[in-house]
Motif scaffolding. Structure first.
Motif, PDB file in Angstrom:
ATOM      1  N   LEU A  25      20.165  48.302   4.672  1.00  0.00           N
ATOM      2  CA  LEU A  25      20.904  48.704   5.913  1.00  0.00           C
ATOM      3  C   LEU A  25      21.552  49.956   5.721  1.00  0.00           C
ATOM      4  O   LEU A  25      21.521  50.977   6.675  1.00  0.00           O
ATOM      5  CB  LEU A  25      21.796  47.500   6.418  1.00  0.00           C
ATOM      6  N   ALA A  26      22.345  50.219   4.617  1.00  0.00           N
ATOM      7  CA  ALA A  26      22.999  51.214   4.456  1.00  0.00           C
ATOM      8  C   ALA A  26      22.141  52.561   4.262  1.00  0.00           C
ATOM      9  O   ALA A  26      22.721  53.803   4.367  1.00  0.00           O
ATOM     10  CB  ALA A  26      23.952  51.102   3.564  1.00  0.00           C
ATOM     11  N   SER A  27      20.820  52.369   3.835  1.00  0.00           N
ATOM     12  CA  SER A  27      20.045  53.461   3.582  1.00  0.00           C
ATOM     13  C   SER A  27      19.596  54.087   4.797  1.00  0.00           C
ATOM     14  O   SER A  27      18.945  55.112   4.733  1.00  0.00           O
ATOM     15  CB  SER A  27      18.837  53.259   2.631  1.00  0.00           C
ATOM     16  N   VAL A  28      19.770  53.418   5.902  1.00  0.00           N
ATOM     17  CA  VAL A  28      19.120  53.921   7.252  1.00  0.00           C
ATOM     18  C   VAL A  28      20.252  54.831   7.855  1.00  0.00           C
ATOM     19  O   VAL A  28      21.222  54.751   7.896  1.00  0.00           O
ATOM     20  CB  VAL A  28      18.845  52.803   8.082  1.00  0.00           C
ATOM     21  N   SER A  29      19.599  56.202   8.230  1.00  0.00           N
ATOM     22  CA  SER A  29      20.673  57.051   8.682  1.00  0.00           C
ATOM     23  C   SER A  29      21.033  56.882  10.122  1.00  0.00           C
ATOM     24  O   SER A  29      20.358  55.976  10.840  1.00  0.00           O
ATOM     25  CB  SER A  29      19.970  58.557   8.708  1.00  0.00           C
ATOM     26  N   LEU A  30      21.989  57.352  10.571  1.00  0.00           N
ATOM     27  CA  LEU A  30      22.571  57.076  11.992  1.00  0.00           C
ATOM     28  C   LEU A  30      21.464  57.489  13.174  1.00  0.00           C
ATOM     29  O   LEU A  30      21.156  56.884  13.904  1.00  0.00           O
ATOM     30  CB  LEU A  30      24.034  58.030  12.187  1.00  0.00           C
ATOM     31  N   ASP A  31      20.951  58.560  12.699  1.00  0.00           N
ATOM     32  CA  ASP A  31      19.769  59.088  13.686  1.00  0.00           C
ATOM     33  C   ASP A  31      18.575  58.219  13.719  1.00  0.00           C
ATOM     34  O   ASP A  31      18.018  57.794  14.905  1.00  0.00           O
ATOM     35  CB  ASP A  31      19.157  60.561  13.350  1.00  0.00           C
ATOM     36  N   SER A  32      18.110  57.628  12.442  1.00  0.00           N
ATOM     37  CA  SER A  32      17.107  56.470  12.553  1.00  0.00           C
ATOM     38  C   SER A  32      17.666  55.333  13.219  1.00  0.00           C
ATOM     39  O   SER A  32      16.961  54.693  13.995  1.00  0.00           O
ATOM     40  CB  SER A  32      16.828  56.118  11.066  1.00  0.00           C
ATOM     41  N   TYR A  33      19.094  55.090  13.358  1.00  0.00           N
ATOM     42  CA  TYR A  33      19.586  53.777  14.026  1.00  0.00           C
ATOM     43  C   TYR A  33      19.505  54.148  15.479  1.00  0.00           C
ATOM     44  O   TYR A  33      19.137  53.217  16.444  1.00  0.00           O
ATOM     45  CB  TYR A  33      20.848  53.287  13.780  1.00  0.00           C
ATOM     46  N   LYS A  34      19.696  55.342  15.957  1.00  0.00           N
ATOM     47  CA  LYS A  34      19.763  55.724  17.176  1.00  0.00           C
ATOM     48  C   LYS A  34      18.263  55.745  17.838  1.00  0.00           C
ATOM     49  O   LYS A  34      18.109  55.214  19.060  1.00  0.00           O
ATOM     50  CB  LYS A  34      20.119  56.991  17.091  1.00  0.00           C
ATOM     51  N   GLU A  35      17.340  56.026  17.203  1.00  0.00           N
ATOM     52  CA  GLU A  35      16.029  55.825  17.411  1.00  0.00           C
ATOM     53  C   GLU A  35      15.541  54.389  17.483  1.00  0.00           C
ATOM     54  O   GLU A  35      14.990  53.912  18.418  1.00  0.00           O
ATOM     55  CB  GLU A  35      15.393  56.411  16.167  1.00  0.00           C
ATOM     56  N   ILE A  36      15.916  53.381  16.556  1.00  0.00           N
ATOM     57  CA  ILE A  36      15.745  51.987  16.527  1.00  0.00           C
ATOM     58  C   ILE A  36      16.415  51.346  17.766  1.00  0.00           C
ATOM     59  O   ILE A  36      15.552  50.730  18.696  1.00  0.00           O
ATOM     60  CB  ILE A  36      16.227  51.280  15.415  1.00  0.00           C
ATOM     61  N   PHE A  37      17.401  51.788  18.245  1.00  0.00           N
ATOM     62  CA  PHE A  37      18.145  51.054  19.431  1.00  0.00           C
ATOM     63  C   PHE A  37      17.414  51.715  20.597  1.00  0.00           C
ATOM     64  O   PHE A  37      16.956  50.908  21.371  1.00  0.00           O
ATOM     65  CB  PHE A  37      19.571  51.498  19.446  1.00  0.00           C
ATOM     66  N   ASN A  38      17.140  52.828  20.778  1.00  0.00           N
ATOM     67  CA  ASN A  38      16.511  53.202  21.889  1.00  0.00           C
ATOM     68  C   ASN A  38      14.937  52.869  22.221  1.00  0.00           C
ATOM     69  O   ASN A  38      14.901  52.633  23.264  1.00  0.00           O
ATOM     70  CB  ASN A  38      16.850  55.071  21.922  1.00  0.00           C
ATOM     71  N   ASN A  39      14.418  53.118  21.034  1.00  0.00           N
ATOM     72  CA  ASN A  39      12.848  52.620  21.120  1.00  0.00           C
ATOM     73  C   ASN A  39      12.738  51.380  21.620  1.00  0.00           C
ATOM     74  O   ASN A  39      11.681  50.718  22.022  1.00  0.00           O
ATOM     75  CB  ASN A  39      12.147  53.348  19.796  1.00  0.00           C
ATOM     76  N   ASN A  40      13.710  50.496  21.010  1.00  0.00           N
ATOM     77  CA  ASN A  40      13.593  48.782  21.180  1.00  0.00           C
ATOM     78  C   ASN A  40      14.413  48.488  22.415  1.00  0.00           C
ATOM     79  O   ASN A  40      14.672  47.128  22.523  1.00  0.00           O
ATOM     80  CB  ASN A  40      13.804  48.157  19.810  1.00  0.00           C
ATOM     81  N   THR A  41      15.264  49.390  22.964  1.00  0.00           N
ATOM     82  CA  THR A  41      16.075  49.058  24.150  1.00  0.00           C
ATOM     83  C   THR A  41      17.140  48.132  23.647  1.00  0.00           C
ATOM     84  O   THR A  41      16.966  46.804  24.367  1.00  0.00           O
ATOM     85  CB  THR A  41      15.516  48.552  25.375  1.00  0.00           C
ATOM     86  N   LEU A  42      17.715  48.071  22.678  1.00  0.00           N
ATOM     87  CA  LEU A  42      18.492  46.873  22.047  1.00  0.00           C
ATOM     88  C   LEU A  42      19.761  46.791  22.881  1.00  0.00           C
ATOM     89  O   LEU A  42      20.285  45.559  22.953  1.00  0.00           O
ATOM     90  CB  LEU A  42      18.700  47.160  20.411  1.00  0.00           C
ATOM     91  N   HIS A  43      20.216  47.558  23.682  1.00  0.00           N
ATOM     92  CA  HIS A  43      21.622  47.655  24.210  1.00  0.00           C
ATOM     93  C   HIS A  43      21.408  48.702  25.450  1.00  0.00           C
ATOM     94  O   HIS A  43      20.381  49.342  25.617  1.00  0.00           O
ATOM     95  CB  HIS A  43      22.614  47.933  23.057  1.00  0.00           C
TER      96      HIS A  43
END
Ligand code: SF4
Length: 191
Positions: A25-43
């Motif tokens: 989890l810590a190896s994922v960058s902030l930009d990648s998390y933003k991509e994950i959240f936006n692409n999957n509409t998590l919130h």
């Protein structure tokens, strides 16, 4: 957004990343998390919550040696647990007490006391507390917190989930299904 959806975000991230190991989890960058959240509409607020998630992962690594259960292990006091949750970015009193409450009530994590686990009032809890007459009809959220403390000082938040579930199931904003409500006989039904 619905509580069930919010609380399922870590599980969804695990499914997307394929791991819930703290180092992964810590190896994922902030930009990648933003991509994950936006692409999957998590919130609803994907960029903000991606940042909250990212910071939480790094806090758990840095402060708790990668083991979040250190927050509540060793028979911690409820104040210590709520305090530690409050230190996470994006957390406020309501979320901190709710998280401590879920650990104590649902997961049966033993604390040395439960005094600091307040009720975490939302619209459902406020509505039920008003209609039952436990608070006045124009009471605000703070009044609900103090009434819950008065009712059960040893564990004020113990009624949190019950009120929430009653509000979501029977005591709806525009319809009160009092006949089927589990507290029908005890409620003042101030509608
Ligand atoms: S008895 Fe009726 S008014 Fe009271 S909590 Fe239940 S649904 Fe709401």
């Amino acid at each position: 957004m619905k509580a069930e959806r919010a609380w399922s975000i870590p599980y969804r991230i695990k499914s997307i990343i394929g791991s819930f190991d703290i180092d992964d989890l810590a190896s994922v960058s902030l930009d990648s998390y933003k991509e994950i959240f936006n692409n999957n509409t998590l919130h609803r607020f994907n960029d903000t919550m991606a940042s909250v998630f990212y910071e939480a992962v790094h806090d758990i690594k840095a402060k708790y040696n990668g083991d979040a259960s250190r927050i509540w292990s060793n028979n911690s006091s409820s104040a210590k647990v709520a305090y530690d949750f409050l230190q996470f970015k994006g957390s406020g009193k309501k979320i901190a007490t709710m998280a401590a409450n879920i650990l104590a009530r649902q997961f049966k994590v033993p604390f040395s006391d439960y005094y600091s686990i307040d009720i975490s009032p939302d619209v459902h809890i406020l509505r039920v507390m008003r209609r039952t007459g436990l608070v006045s009809y124009d009471a605000d959220l703070d009044s609900v917190i103090y009434r819950a403390r008065e009712l059960n000082p040893e564990f004020p938040g113990i009624i949190d989930f019950s009120c929430w579930e009653i509000g979501r199931t029977w005591c709806r904003p525009n319809h009160s299904n009092c006949e089927e409500c589990i507290i029908c006989n005890d409620c003042k039904k101030i509608l």
